[in-house]
Design a protein around this motif. Sequence first.
Motif, mmCIF file in Angstrom:
data_model
loop_
_atom_site.group_PDB
_atom_site.id
_atom_site.type_symbol
_atom_site.label_atom_id
_atom_site.label_comp_id
_atom_site.label_asym_id
_atom_site.label_seq_id
_atom_site.Cartn_x
_atom_site.Cartn_y
_atom_site.Cartn_z
ATOM 1 N N UNK A 69 1.745 77.744 3.604
ATOM 2 C CA UNK A 69 1.301 76.857 4.685
ATOM 3 C C UNK A 69 0.400 77.599 5.664
ATOM 4 N N UNK A 70 0.831 78.781 6.085
ATOM 5 C CA UNK A 70 0.067 79.541 7.065
ATOM 6 C C UNK A 70 -1.247 80.075 6.486
ATOM 7 N N UNK A 71 -1.258 80.332 5.179
ATOM 8 C CA UNK A 71 -2.492 80.769 4.534
ATOM 9 C C UNK A 71 -3.531 79.663 4.591
ATOM 10 N N UNK A 72 -3.102 78.420 4.406
ATOM 11 C CA UNK A 72 -4.012 77.294 4.531
ATOM 12 C C UNK A 72 -4.567 77.174 5.939
ATOM 13 N N UNK A 73 -3.714 77.391 6.922
ATOM 14 C CA UNK A 73 -4.160 77.350 8.313
ATOM 15 C C UNK A 73 -5.163 78.480 8.578
ATOM 16 N N UNK A 74 -4.890 79.660 8.039
ATOM 17 C CA UNK A 74 -5.788 80.798 8.230
ATOM 18 C C UNK A 74 -7.160 80.506 7.643
ATOM 19 N N UNK A 85 -13.619 92.879 8.852
ATOM 20 C CA UNK A 85 -12.483 92.153 9.370
ATOM 21 C C UNK A 85 -11.468 93.182 9.826
ATOM 22 N N UNK A 86 -10.564 92.797 10.682
ATOM 23 C CA UNK A 86 -9.497 93.710 11.093
ATOM 24 C C UNK A 86 -8.310 92.879 11.551
ATOM 25 N N UNK A 87 -7.133 93.452 11.419
ATOM 26 C CA UNK A 87 -5.929 92.801 11.920
ATOM 27 C C UNK A 87 -4.916 93.862 12.294
ATOM 28 N N UNK A 88 -3.977 93.491 13.134
ATOM 29 C CA UNK A 88 -2.966 94.464 13.530
ATOM 30 C C UNK A 88 -1.987 93.875 14.518
ATOM 31 N N UNK A 89 -1.046 94.684 14.921
ATOM 32 C CA UNK A 89 -0.128 94.340 15.992
ATOM 33 C C UNK A 89 0.462 95.624 16.558
ATOM 34 N N UNK A 90 0.902 95.539 17.794
ATOM 35 C CA UNK A 90 1.436 96.720 18.464
ATOM 36 C C UNK A 90 0.368 97.696 18.907
ATOM 37 N N UNK A 129 -15.562 84.892 5.410
ATOM 38 C CA UNK A 129 -14.785 85.502 4.330
ATOM 39 C C UNK A 129 -13.983 86.680 4.856
ATOM 40 N N UNK A 130 -14.622 87.502 5.699
ATOM 41 C CA UNK A 130 -13.929 88.647 6.294
ATOM 42 C C UNK A 130 -12.774 88.189 7.175
ATOM 43 N N UNK A 131 -12.993 87.095 7.929
ATOM 44 C CA UNK A 131 -11.929 86.552 8.774
ATOM 45 C C UNK A 131 -10.762 86.058 7.933
ATOM 46 N N UNK A 132 -11.071 85.438 6.797
ATOM 47 C CA UNK A 132 -10.033 84.950 5.894
ATOM 48 C C UNK A 132 -9.228 86.115 5.318
ATOM 49 N N UNK A 133 -9.908 87.154 4.874
ATOM 50 C CA UNK A 133 -9.219 88.316 4.317
ATOM 51 C C UNK A 133 -8.318 88.966 5.360
ATOM 52 N N UNK A 134 -8.826 89.061 6.586
ATOM 53 C CA UNK A 134 -8.026 89.669 7.651
ATOM 54 C C UNK A 134 -6.834 88.786 8.011
ATOM 55 N N UNK A 135 -7.072 87.481 8.120
ATOM 56 C CA UNK A 135 -5.981 86.586 8.476
ATOM 57 C C UNK A 135 -4.887 86.549 7.431
ATOM 58 N N UNK A 136 -5.276 86.498 6.161
ATOM 59 C CA UNK A 136 -4.278 86.480 5.101
ATOM 60 C C UNK A 136 -3.576 87.834 5.001
ATOM 61 N N UNK A 137 -4.305 88.913 5.325
ATOM 62 C CA UNK A 137 -3.682 90.240 5.333
ATOM 63 C C UNK A 137 -2.592 90.343 6.382
ATOM 64 N N UNK A 138 -2.855 89.808 7.572
ATOM 65 C CA UNK A 138 -1.842 89.832 8.622
ATOM 66 C C UNK A 138 -0.615 89.028 8.209
ATOM 67 N N UNK A 139 -0.847 87.884 7.598
ATOM 68 C CA UNK A 139 0.281 87.061 7.160
ATOM 69 C C UNK A 139 1.124 87.775 6.113
ATOM 70 N N UNK A 140 0.453 88.510 5.216
ATOM 71 C CA UNK A 140 1.181 89.158 4.125
ATOM 72 C C UNK A 140 2.141 90.227 4.618
#
Length: 218
Positions: free
Chosen positions: A140-145, A193-198, A111-122
Amino acid sequence: METTSRPAGESGPAAQGVPGARRAVDDYLMAAFPWYGLDAAFTGPRWLMQVGTAADGTVEHGSTGHGEEPSLRVETTPEDESFAVVVTLASRPVRRSGDGTGTLEATSVSTAAWLAGSGLLSCSFPMEMDRSLRQDWLDQQTGVAWELADDLDGSGWSSLSLPVDGIPTDFHYRESAYGWVLAGSAQEGVHLGAYGRGMSAYGLGFAVVKDITEYERG
């Protein structure tokens, strides 16, 4: 897990006349679990994002931001941004819904991975894509996440050990063209969960936020 997200500073009848930052931090203060953020080694800006609540208003999860707030401006490229978002998710067993009419799914690292993945997409926008097509891409990408989050032991993930409250902790980690995502569990009855870039994930550490009001927007 069915929750409703309330962005930081969301307006509403009960919040009229209250500054946005105060409304936001009040949402976080309603949680019955500790919030996590980057540890003291990170000295940059910190900011509130949003909380997710169950149908009965119980706070289930929320996010804290670090670094530069991501922008969806078309002229902004991923290389221009440097941020990390930490998602704290209450660890819950399968339980009755607040209205007693059904059950709520248990929360998990997936669930945490899903929240993080969808957060990055958003907060991502493919630069080569017309704005009118972004919602189709996002769906589409949310389904993949979700499929990736449901298969944390699959080839789409690697293992990464990072400190949580000073204790080395194993996380599931993956990178994409839009940034990175990781997910694991803490010792305080929460999943992270965590997400980021840079901002490289490899040098990060997580810790309980002692005073969530320090994240209030100015």
